[in-house]
Design a protein around this motif. Structure first.
Motif, PDB file in Angstrom:
ATOM      1  N   PRO A 219       0.808  -1.227   0.000  1.00 11.11           N
ATOM      2  CA  PRO A 219       0.000   0.000   0.000  1.00 11.11           C
ATOM      3  C   PRO A 219       0.836   1.269   0.000  1.00 11.11           C
ATOM      4  N   LEU A 220       2.125   1.162   0.322  1.00  7.64           N
ATOM      5  CA  LEU A 220       2.963   2.356   0.358  1.00  7.64           C
ATOM      6  C   LEU A 220       3.784   2.527  -0.915  1.00  7.64           C
ATOM      7  N   GLY A 221       3.504   1.740  -1.925  1.00  7.16           N
ATOM      8  CA  GLY A 221       4.206   1.873  -3.193  1.00  7.16           C
ATOM      9  C   GLY A 221       5.177   0.735  -3.440  1.00  7.16           C
ATOM     10  N   ALA A 222       5.746   0.726  -4.624  1.00  6.83           N
ATOM     11  CA  ALA A 222       6.690  -0.330  -5.007  1.00  6.83           C
ATOM     12  C   ALA A 222       7.525   0.181  -6.161  1.00  6.83           C
ATOM     13  N   GLY A 307       5.855  -1.320   3.124  1.00  7.15           N
ATOM     14  CA  GLY A 307       6.125   0.050   3.521  1.00  7.15           C
ATOM     15  C   GLY A 307       7.565   0.479   3.416  1.00  7.15           C
ATOM     16  N   LYS A 308       8.452  -0.370   2.914  1.00  9.55           N
ATOM     17  CA  LYS A 308       9.862   0.001   2.823  1.00  9.55           C
ATOM     18  C   LYS A 308      10.410  -0.182   1.407  1.00  9.55           C
ATOM     19  N   SER A 309       9.534  -0.132   0.430  1.00 10.35           N
ATOM     20  CA  SER A 309       9.961  -0.383  -0.947  1.00 10.35           C
ATOM     21  C   SER A 309      10.932   0.655  -1.455  1.00 10.35           C
ATOM     22  N   ASP A 310      10.874   1.879  -0.920  1.00  8.63           N
ATOM     23  CA  ASP A 310      11.810   2.908  -1.373  1.00  8.63           C
ATOM     24  C   ASP A 310      13.229   2.641  -0.882  1.00  8.63           C
ATOM     25  N   MET A 311      13.378   1.665   0.030  1.00  5.84           N
ATOM     26  CA  MET A 311      14.707   1.317   0.551  1.00  5.84           C
ATOM     27  C   MET A 311      15.339   0.158  -0.219  1.00  5.84           C
ATOM     28  N   ASN A 387      -0.965  -7.275  11.946  1.00  6.68           N
ATOM     29  CA  ASN A 387       0.347  -6.763  12.330  1.00  6.68           C
ATOM     30  C   ASN A 387       1.115  -6.232  11.122  1.00  6.68           C
ATOM     31  N   ASP A 388       0.390  -5.549  10.212  1.00  6.04           N
ATOM     32  CA  ASP A 388       0.959  -5.047   8.963  1.00  6.04           C
ATOM     33  C   ASP A 388       1.264  -3.561   9.124  1.00  6.04           C
ATOM     34  N   GLN A 389       2.515  -3.241   9.501  1.00  6.06           N
ATOM     35  CA  GLN A 389       2.880  -1.854   9.761  1.00  6.06           C
ATOM     36  C   GLN A 389       2.781  -0.980   8.520  1.00  6.06           C
ATOM     37  N   LYS A 394      -0.235   3.440   5.903  1.00  6.63           N
ATOM     38  CA  LYS A 394      -1.033   3.915   4.768  1.00  6.63           C
ATOM     39  C   LYS A 394      -2.428   4.337   5.218  1.00  6.63           C
ATOM     40  N   ALA A 395      -2.936   3.688   6.253  1.00  9.00           N
ATOM     41  CA  ALA A 395      -4.274   4.028   6.756  1.00  9.00           C
ATOM     42  C   ALA A 395      -4.340   5.479   7.210  1.00  9.00           C
ATOM     43  N   VAL A 396      -3.227   6.008   7.700  1.00  5.86           N
ATOM     44  CA  VAL A 396      -3.199   7.418   8.123  1.00  5.86           C
ATOM     45  C   VAL A 396      -3.530   8.317   6.943  1.00  5.86           C
TER      46      VAL A 396
END
Length: 480
Positions: A219-222, A307-311, A387-389, A394-396
């Motif tokens: 959900p935070l991108g890829a 949530g860490k795909s940009d890394m 437990n999906d951080q 992304k919910a925010v």
């Protein structure tokens, strides 16, 4: 003309009756305060009086209508305010749940709080005023939202009330901006409050293996593969790399993993090699960012955890030609070797806006999560339960977008209430002016009427005295 005693008597009697009638009229004017008591009193004024009374009666009815409109819109404003407060609370829970210090058990406890907010939100959305649901359309006797599946089951029509001779105002809010999504067609049975990484029937299109890939989106991108210099890849099973090579994949400060890619490997083969050899850091998918008639298959790589795909960093070792093959999978901003791009909304991956696409109904469809109040809260709840951080973070963003929609709707209701207040003042001024005009045409001048009454009484008294004196004499008195 023959003048007789009877003639005098009838003349005197007629004059006395006329004065009595005028006195009676003046007395009625004084008693009622009205100048015009019948159409014959002033035929021109009586038509204006009827018009003024009709306008005043209409204004009285508008007062009652405006009170009703104000009650409904005030209730709607309060309900939206309650929804906003619950969103603020949910955002606080989301920020708390996204921290690294919480355990899965802690997040599960927060998920229960979110579930309570969902139930309270449904109760608020299904608010009734005078037996009518304020967030329904013409189906005001039907609860707008089904508490079991979250579907909106009313319509989107607005109900209007006339609040003036030339204006009306809406008294309900279907709220199509923040919770009116309904499933249609063959997938109408799917719930809006979908489970985590929901899958679609194997009979749907695209094929089942592709569907399963698309339902575990980040959900935070890829990272999205760029199009090759040779154009779109129209079939993911055809050869993609000529010579093969090695993909060196690293996630943040973790140790790098080398993924071996064989010569003449297809996109599907590369996906499987990444998932088999680097599954502790990343997960790969093949998606069609084009259409069914003009396909354009790309490789998408997301982080594990979400949530860490940009890394993600990918260095490529290959003898494939530049801007083709494995060279299209390089992503290392530090070295300047960047072919893939980091994107949050990838068509066919985590942002599907076509309702005909089976994945449109998936849990992780950004389009729905950011447009449907209950779904945004449900997204947060299920992310906490699993437990999906990444999805909790992304919910925010989803909650912020829903809050913006609520603010817009609340401003709309505020504009309605201001309109009602303005028309109330305008109608009051019109009513005052109409009553003044009515008074001018209809009401009697008390001082003038009393003066007229006194004058008539003096005349009547004189006539009575004259009549008495006159009939005291006989014929012989006149012949003397």
């Amino acid at each position: 003309m023959k003048v007789t005693t009877g003639f005098f008597y009838r003349t005197f009697l007629g004059d006395i009756n006329k004065q009595i009638e005028e006195m009676f009229k003046a007395q009625r004017q004084l008693a009622t305060g009205k100048r015009v008591l019948s159409p014959s009193d002033d035929p021109v004024a009586i038509s204006r009086i009827a018009k003024y009374k009709s306008e005043i009666s209409a204004l009285d009815e508008y007062k009652r209508v405006m009170d009703t409109a104000k009650i409904y819109n005030s209730a709607t404003e309060k309900a939206i305010d309650d929804l906003k407060r619950m969103l603020i609370k949910a955002k606080q829970y989301a920020v708390q749940g996204s921290t690294d210090t919480l355990s899965p058990t802690d997040r599960l406890a927060i998920a229960r709080e979110i579930d309570t907010l969902i139930q309270r939100s449904i109760d608020t959305i299904n608010t009734k005023v005078s037996g009518r649901y304020i967030f329904a359309g013409f189906k005001a006797d039907t609860a707008p939202v089904n508490a079991q599946n979250g579907l909106y089951q009313s319509d989107t029509n607005l109900q209007y009330l006339d609040i003036s001779f030339f204006l009306d105002v809406a008294v309900n809010l279907p709220a199509t901006e923040f919770f009116t999504y309904t499933a249609t067609g063959e997938l109408a049975s799917l719930k809006i409050l979908t489970p985590y990484n929901q899958t679609v029937s194997a009979n749907s299109s695209p094929p089942p293996d592709e569907i399963l890939q698309l339902h575990d989106a980040d959900p935070l991108g890829a990272l999205l593969m760029s199009q090759s210099s040779g154009g779109a890849v129209t079939d993911p099973v055809n050869s993609f790399t000529t010579n093969g090579g090695t993909l060196t994949i690293r996630l943040g400060d973790n140790q790098a993993v080398n993924v071996t890619i064989s010569a003449n490997a297809s996109l599907n083969d590369i996906r499987d090699a990444i998932n088999n050899q680097a599954s502790q850091y990343v997960k790969a998918w093949v998606v069609n960012v084009g259409t069914s008639t003009s396909p354009d298959y790309r490789l998408v790589i997301g982080s594990i955890p979400n949530g860490k795909s940009d890394m993600i960093r990918i260095d490529v070792t290959t003898t494939d030609a530049p801007n083709s093959g494995l060279n299209l999978l390089a992503y290392n901003p530090e070295s300047g070797n960047v072919s893939m791009s980091f994107q949050e909304n990838i068509n066919g991956y985590n942002y599907i806006s076509d309702p005909a696409d089976p994945n449109y109904y998936s849990f992780n469809n950004n389009y729905l999560n950011e447009n449907y109040y209950l779904r945004a809260l449900h997204f947060l709840k299920v992310a906490l339960e699993n437990n999906d951080q990444g999805r909790i973070q992304k919910a925010v963003a989803y909650i912020d977008k829903i809050a913006d929609k609520l603010f817009k709707q609340q401003s709309l209701i505020g504009a309605r209430l201001n309109k009602i207040e303005t028309i109330t003042d305008y109608n009051l001024e019109i009513e005052t002016n109409t009553k003044v005009a009515l008074s001018n045409d209809q009401d009697a001048d008390a001082i003038k009427v009393i003066s007229e009454l006194n004058r008539r009484m003096s005349v009547l008294q004189a006539l009575r005295t004259t009549l008495t004196d006159f009939f005291r004499n006989n014929l012989f008195d006149f012949l003397r």
